[in-house]
Every structure is written in structure tokens, then in C-alpha cells.
Design an enzyme around this catalytic site. Sequence first.
Site, PDB file in Angstrom:
ATOM      1  N   HIS A   9       4.096  -1.085  -0.374  1.00 25.55           N
ATOM      2  CA  HIS A   9       3.750   0.345  -0.392  1.00 25.55           C
ATOM      3  C   HIS A   9       2.680   0.670   0.657  1.00 25.55           C
ATOM      4  O   HIS A   9       1.852  -0.181   1.004  1.00 25.55           O
ATOM      5  CB  HIS A   9       3.235   0.732  -1.792  1.00 25.55           C
ATOM      6  N   GLY A  10       2.685   1.918   1.105  1.00 21.70           N
ATOM      7  CA  GLY A  10       1.634   2.391   2.004  1.00 21.70           C
ATOM      8  C   GLY A  10       0.273   2.304   1.302  1.00 21.70           C
ATOM      9  O   GLY A  10       0.197   2.174   0.080  1.00 21.70           O
ATOM     10  N   LYS A  11      -0.790   2.406   2.087  1.00 23.02           N
ATOM     11  CA  LYS A  11      -2.148   2.266   1.510  1.00 23.02           C
ATOM     12  C   LYS A  11      -2.363   3.269   0.387  1.00 23.02           C
ATOM     13  O   LYS A  11      -2.067   4.451   0.509  1.00 23.02           O
ATOM     14  CB  LYS A  11      -3.209   2.474   2.582  1.00 23.02           C
ATOM     15  N   SER A  12      -2.913   2.751  -0.708  1.00 26.32           N
ATOM     16  CA  SER A  12      -3.198   3.621  -1.860  1.00 26.32           C
ATOM     17  C   SER A  12      -4.653   4.096  -1.787  1.00 26.32           C
ATOM     18  O   SER A  12      -5.454   3.596  -0.982  1.00 26.32           O
ATOM     19  CB  SER A  12      -2.980   2.839  -3.159  1.00 26.32           C
ATOM     20  N   TRP A  14      -6.929   3.442  -3.837  1.00 20.74           N
ATOM     21  CA  TRP A  14      -7.848   2.325  -4.147  1.00 20.74           C
ATOM     22  C   TRP A  14      -7.836   1.255  -3.063  1.00 20.74           C
ATOM     23  O   TRP A  14      -8.821   0.546  -2.906  1.00 20.74           O
ATOM     24  CB  TRP A  14      -7.518   1.716  -5.513  1.00 20.74           C
ATOM     25  N   GLY A  22      -4.003  -3.872  -9.071  1.00 20.76           N
ATOM     26  CA  GLY A  22      -3.075  -4.497 -10.013  1.00 20.76           C
ATOM     27  C   GLY A  22      -2.114  -3.497 -10.629  1.00 20.76           C
ATOM     28  O   GLY A  22      -1.413  -2.781  -9.928  1.00 20.76           O
ATOM     29  N   ARG A  60       2.733   4.158  -6.442  1.00 18.96           N
ATOM     30  CA  ARG A  60       2.504   3.934  -5.005  1.00 18.96           C
ATOM     31  C   ARG A  60       3.734   3.287  -4.351  1.00 18.96           C
ATOM     32  O   ARG A  60       4.044   3.550  -3.189  1.00 18.96           O
ATOM     33  CB  ARG A  60       1.225   3.124  -4.757  1.00 18.96           C
ATOM     34  N   GLU A  87       2.757  -5.063  -9.172  1.00 17.37           N
ATOM     35  CA  GLU A  87       1.720  -5.913  -8.593  1.00 17.37           C
ATOM     36  C   GLU A  87       1.290  -6.965  -9.605  1.00 17.37           C
ATOM     37  O   GLU A  87       1.490  -6.784 -10.824  1.00 17.37           O
ATOM     38  CB  GLU A  87       0.522  -5.032  -8.173  1.00 17.37           C
ATOM     39  N   LYS A  98     -13.900  -4.959  -4.571  1.00 17.97           N
ATOM     40  CA  LYS A  98     -13.654  -6.358  -4.180  1.00 17.97           C
ATOM     41  C   LYS A  98     -14.913  -7.032  -3.636  1.00 17.97           C
ATOM     42  O   LYS A  98     -15.191  -8.193  -3.956  1.00 17.97           O
ATOM     43  CB  LYS A  98     -12.489  -6.432  -3.178  1.00 17.97           C
ATOM     44  N   HIS A 182       4.661  -4.695  -3.839  1.00 13.87           N
ATOM     45  CA  HIS A 182       3.197  -4.838  -3.707  1.00 13.87           C
ATOM     46  C   HIS A 182       2.810  -6.121  -2.956  1.00 13.87           C
ATOM     47  O   HIS A 182       3.600  -7.070  -2.890  1.00 13.87           O
ATOM     48  CB  HIS A 182       2.592  -4.861  -5.101  1.00 13.87           C
TER      49      HIS A 182
HETATM   50  O1  LIG Z   1      -3.915  -5.009  -6.548  1.00 18.16           O
HETATM   51  C1  LIG Z   1      -4.569  -4.894  -5.492  1.00 18.16           C
HETATM   52  O2  LIG Z   1      -5.792  -4.655  -5.461  1.00 18.16           O
HETATM   53  C2  LIG Z   1      -3.860  -5.015  -4.157  1.00 18.16           C
HETATM   54  O3  LIG Z   1      -2.610  -4.463  -4.236  1.00 18.16           O
HETATM   55  C3  LIG Z   1      -3.718  -6.443  -3.692  1.00 18.16           C
HETATM   56  O4  LIG Z   1      -4.935  -6.993  -3.700  1.00 18.16           O
HETATM   57  P1  LIG Z   1      -5.360  -8.340  -2.942  1.00 18.16           P
HETATM   58  O5  LIG Z   1      -4.901  -8.247  -1.517  1.00 18.16           O
HETATM   59  O6  LIG Z   1      -6.856  -8.285  -3.076  1.00 18.16           O
HETATM   60  O7  LIG Z   1      -4.748  -9.487  -3.693  1.00 18.16           O
END
Ligand SMILES: O=C(O)[C@H](O)COP(=O)(O)O
Length: 229
Positions: A9-12, A14, A22, A60, A87, A98, A182
Amino acid sequence: MGKLILVRHGKSLWNVKNVFTGWTDIDLAAEGIEEAKNAGELIKSNLINIDICFSSYLKRAIRTAWILLDTAEMMHVDCRYSWKLNERHYGDWQGKNKDEVLKAVGEEYFLSIRRGYDTAPPSLSTNDERNPKFDPNYKALDVSDLPLGESLKDTSKRVVNYFFEAIAPELAKDRTVLISAHGNSLRALIEYLEHISSEEIAKVEVATGVPHMYEFDGKLNVTSHYQLK
Ligand SMILES: O=C(O)[C@H](O)COP(=O)(O)O
């Protein structure tokens, strides 16, 4: 054998905020909408005819599939949705920044979960409001099937299982199949399709909105794979 197109999917909203997502149902950011349109343009300019589309249950990925098909002028294409393409469930890390998680838990543990194969994130408690059993979208499912936090290995089980259950039969009918999903559910499928080891998969990143093409022999072995650019 048909062809397979994988698209993350394109950037969300979040992704843009660098937050673990997730199973949280977050929509596309403006940039993600443009990425999905671009993916649709690539499908159109490469004269690819999609016969059937699969997406996760998360908006997404669904919206990316819809925008891609709209841009490629293929809105009639049948789309099927499955939670098994969702995901990876990021457990208690869902909704957390993160960089802040990295700072709190240290790089080794962080990477063992984020890019390792069999380590799951800290699980949600069963009464946590983020437990998918409280989400009406999953009410038809058996609660014992709903994850509270998954490793890539856990994700791989459901994704590869769904691939054989629903997608491989379409490829066997010579159909061109789009999967909109995802970063980690696609890493799990790519690991399987390309026979990547559980160590090497740590280095594989799937960019948002880039169509990955796969071609197969009659036994569903990959004969070529490339990205549309
Ligand atoms: O669920 C998420 O945050 C992203 O889609 C993937 O996250 P990651 O690249 O940190 O595993």
C-alpha cells in the site's frame, strides 16, 4: 501459469508519523494516494491486464487497490478481501513511535522483532481495546484465529496458507493476479516465493507503491521477478 503483481500500500498516515501500525486500520496519506496512482499508471503503461485482485481487510491496502485499478481503468476487476493478508500484528507496539520504542528497548531486541524471523513483539492482553476481537470487522472469525502479536514466522503461516488456498488456483487458470498488502505480509510471501532464508529476509524491504511482478513455470516456481518503474 498466470502472473502475480505484489504491491505494498501507499504510505499511510502512520507511516508518515513513523508509528507501528500492524492491524490498526489507518488510511493513506496524501503521498500514499499519489503512490497508488503511480502504480496504476505503471500497470497501464506496461499494458498489463489484471484479472483478479486480492487485498487485506485494512483500508490502506484496499484503497491502494481501488486507486490503482481506477487509474489503470480496470475498476470492473473483482476484488477479494482476506484478514490473512493483513499486516503482521505488531502487538503492544501498535500505536507507538518506532524511534521511541527503539530507544526504550535497545537496538538488538528492537531488530530481533522488527526484522527477525521468529521473535514476536510483546502481546496485547486479551482485554486490551486493540484486541481484534473488539473490532466488528473480524466478528465472523473464530477468536482463537485472531493474533495478539505476531512474529514474521506467524505471519508467514497465514499468508502462505492463503496463497495456496485462494491465489495459486487463480494463477493456475492463467490469470493475472494483483495482491495489495503490507510490508511484512508481503515480505512473508516473497520469502516463500523466492526461497529466501529466514536470516536473509531481514535485509528485504518492500517499498510502498512499487508493483513487483512475478512469472512462474507450470509448477509455480518463480522464473522471473522484477519491479515496474
Ligand atoms: O505495521 C507497520 O508499522 C508497517 O506497516 C511496517 O512496519 P515495519 O517496517 O516497521 O516492520
